[in-house]
Design a protein around this motif. Sequence first.
Motif, mmCIF file in Angstrom:
data_model
loop_
_atom_site.group_PDB
_atom_site.id
_atom_site.type_symbol
_atom_site.label_atom_id
_atom_site.label_comp_id
_atom_site.label_asym_id
_atom_site.label_seq_id
_atom_site.Cartn_x
_atom_site.Cartn_y
_atom_site.Cartn_z
ATOM 1 N N UNK A 91 0.749 -1.273 0.042
ATOM 2 C CA UNK A 91 0.018 0.256 -0.066
ATOM 3 C C UNK A 91 1.010 1.342 0.088
ATOM 4 N N UNK A 92 1.816 1.174 0.987
ATOM 5 C CA UNK A 92 2.765 2.521 1.233
ATOM 6 C C UNK A 92 3.472 2.767 -0.325
ATOM 7 N N UNK A 93 3.786 1.701 -1.130
ATOM 8 C CA UNK A 93 4.656 1.938 -2.295
ATOM 9 C C UNK A 93 3.610 2.530 -3.369
ATOM 10 N N UNK A 94 2.452 1.882 -3.265
ATOM 11 C CA UNK A 94 1.287 2.192 -4.488
ATOM 12 C C UNK A 94 0.881 3.708 -4.213
ATOM 13 N N UNK A 95 0.667 4.053 -2.924
ATOM 14 C CA UNK A 95 0.508 5.537 -2.418
ATOM 15 C C UNK A 95 1.527 6.402 -2.871
ATOM 16 N N UNK A 96 2.849 6.046 -2.564
ATOM 17 C CA UNK A 96 3.915 6.983 -3.168
ATOM 18 C C UNK A 96 3.806 7.080 -4.918
ATOM 19 N N UNK A 97 3.669 5.830 -5.486
ATOM 20 C CA UNK A 97 3.641 5.953 -6.771
ATOM 21 C C UNK A 97 2.358 6.782 -7.449
ATOM 22 N N UNK A 98 1.123 6.669 -6.853
ATOM 23 C CA UNK A 98 0.302 7.653 -7.168
ATOM 24 C C UNK A 98 0.264 9.139 -6.863
ATOM 25 N N UNK A 99 0.905 9.313 -5.847
ATOM 26 C CA UNK A 99 1.312 10.761 -5.545
ATOM 27 C C UNK A 99 2.573 11.432 -6.577
ATOM 28 N N UNK A 100 3.342 10.494 -6.878
ATOM 29 C CA UNK A 100 4.324 10.915 -7.884
ATOM 30 C C UNK A 100 3.983 11.026 -9.083
ATOM 31 N N UNK A 101 2.879 10.329 -9.720
ATOM 32 C CA UNK A 101 2.314 10.393 -11.112
ATOM 33 C C UNK A 101 1.191 11.211 -11.260
ATOM 34 N N UNK A 102 0.749 11.869 -10.175
ATOM 35 C CA UNK A 102 -0.530 12.758 -10.230
ATOM 36 C C UNK A 102 -1.738 12.127 -10.710
ATOM 37 N N UNK A 103 -1.698 10.914 -10.746
ATOM 38 C CA UNK A 103 -2.968 10.219 -11.255
ATOM 39 C C UNK A 103 -4.085 10.448 -10.418
ATOM 40 N N UNK A 104 -5.117 10.705 -11.141
ATOM 41 C CA UNK A 104 -6.204 11.243 -10.624
ATOM 42 C C UNK A 104 -7.244 9.770 -10.030
ATOM 43 N N UNK A 105 -7.259 9.553 -8.832
ATOM 44 C CA UNK A 105 -7.959 8.617 -8.464
ATOM 45 C C UNK A 105 -9.336 8.642 -8.033
ATOM 46 N N UNK A 106 -10.305 7.853 -8.703
ATOM 47 C CA UNK A 106 -11.717 8.062 -8.361
ATOM 48 C C UNK A 106 -12.021 7.472 -7.148
ATOM 49 N N UNK A 107 -12.735 7.972 -6.281
ATOM 50 C CA UNK A 107 -13.207 7.206 -5.003
ATOM 51 C C UNK A 107 -14.558 6.869 -5.082
ATOM 52 N N UNK A 108 -15.362 7.303 -6.119
ATOM 53 C CA UNK A 108 -16.748 6.269 -6.411
ATOM 54 C C UNK A 108 -16.752 5.740 -7.726
ATOM 55 N N UNK A 109 -17.790 5.236 -8.164
ATOM 56 C CA UNK A 109 -17.780 4.439 -9.461
ATOM 57 C C UNK A 109 -19.005 4.983 -10.039
ATOM 58 N N UNK A 110 -19.594 6.268 -9.710
ATOM 59 C CA UNK A 110 -20.939 6.776 -10.463
ATOM 60 C C UNK A 110 -20.649 6.930 -11.880
ATOM 61 N N UNK A 111 -21.659 6.594 -12.568
ATOM 62 C CA UNK A 111 -21.632 6.345 -13.861
ATOM 63 C C UNK A 111 -22.382 7.595 -14.840
ATOM 64 N N UNK A 112 -23.364 8.172 -14.075
ATOM 65 C CA UNK A 112 -23.848 9.339 -14.514
ATOM 66 C C UNK A 112 -24.546 10.228 -13.304
ATOM 67 N N UNK A 113 -24.667 11.476 -13.564
ATOM 68 C CA UNK A 113 -25.255 12.368 -12.579
ATOM 69 C C UNK A 113 -26.676 12.801 -13.440
ATOM 70 N N UNK A 114 -27.878 12.539 -12.614
ATOM 71 C CA UNK A 114 -29.181 13.050 -13.253
ATOM 72 C C UNK A 114 -29.238 14.610 -12.757
ATOM 73 N N UNK A 115 -29.273 15.274 -13.707
ATOM 74 C CA UNK A 115 -29.395 16.754 -13.720
ATOM 75 C C UNK A 115 -30.476 17.490 -14.301
#
Length: 448
Positions: free
Chosen positions: A333-357
């Motif tokens: 986990x620690x290594x993966x977190x560092x990798x994500x920080x370094x790559x500035x990859x945007x991590x989604x924390x939800x899986x929502x497909x659509x917003x009803x607006x």
Amino acid sequence: MAMGTRDYSPKQMAIRERVFSTIVTCFKRHGAEVIDTPVFELKETLTGKYGEDSKLIYDLKDQGGELLSLRYDLTVPFARYLAMNKISTMKRYHIAKVYRRDSPATSRGRYREFYQCDFDIAGQFDPMIPDAECLKIVHEILSELQLGDFLIKVNDRRILDGMFAVCGVPDSKFRTICSSVDKLDKMPWEDVRSEMVGEKGLSPEAADRIGEYVRLHGGLDLIEQLLQDPTLSQNKLAKEGLGDMKLLFEYLTLFGITRQICFDLSLARGLDYYTGVIFEAVLVQQENEHVEEPVSVGSVAGGGRYDGLVGMFDPKGRKVPCVGVSIGIERIFSIMEQKVEASAEKIRTTETQVLVASAQKKLLEERLKLISELWDAGIKAEMLYKKNPKLLNQLQYCEDTGVPLVAIVGEQELKDGVVKLRVVATREEVDVRRENLADEIKTRTSQS
């Protein structure tokens, strides 16, 4: 917050779930079943299984009744489970938290409460076939997680014990000298030697003989060389261990993974219950081209064979041979977190497909009707909890949380029986017939 513990934010959980899913997929690919056991065990179940590490066991407060301890690993509970249920053959994985009263170095990913991911094969089989599969599993998982270069060090408890014997270590000191040798990845030989001689009372001659052996690491060539070694090959245990090690390397060659595997006589793994093959995977950093020895960044998996543990829990002492591997998930986990920080990859924390607006006022009822239809069709959908949200705020919400699509209801669309589907990234809009909306959303979000 309690020392040596941590919370997981949604972002950290997203990374954690990704890692778990890779590991579980691999375990299932190899045909494993899954079990779970209680977080606490009878104190006596854990006593005497961990050697010098026993002082790290968490005991629960005595409240009258049974004396209990928090589990220290998943292997001892597994052995207890097999013995209690009289199971003699099982291939299982178990992912759960374990507890150790360690002085936590949270910076290095060491905690007092942490996850372990274990895969074990219990049963009487022909030598080294299950053992080879355990190493293959470690190789698969570390390759798939793309953590960088790794090395799996392999040794055998019998080779170690045979080596201690021929070097003149008295039987009573095997385990304690073993835990000194285990520190060689963290300390130079000089320090380990002075611990053996100074603190543990080993003769300097014996220590120096051990020093000759623990320097050695290699592959099949080294195994052959040691089988020819006049002193070591006289020892029955060591000879057995070397014979099996040769077999293991033949199987690993067939699996095509020997490039990352190294027979290393300094590998000891401090746990008392190992009886045969032991192994440990470390990540290596190639510092630069001029360094011939790769630098180890710490262990990310370990395991081995423990043929006597189940017998300790069986009233008749029936033995069930076992071999298994534990993936060091916290370090990963620690290594993966560092990798994500370094790559500035945007991590989604939800899986929502659509917003009803909606773009106009007074359409809350229509949004509620539509979102309900989508939920019932198995679509992951959200809406803003306001009667009359501004379209801009709704689109901004999608940008912020990574929702890829917006389904917009408006007066005209309602009349025409369509919904306007907007792609957030490209801003393109298309009218979709209401009865086709769920399928259209599924099609457009299936690749993500």
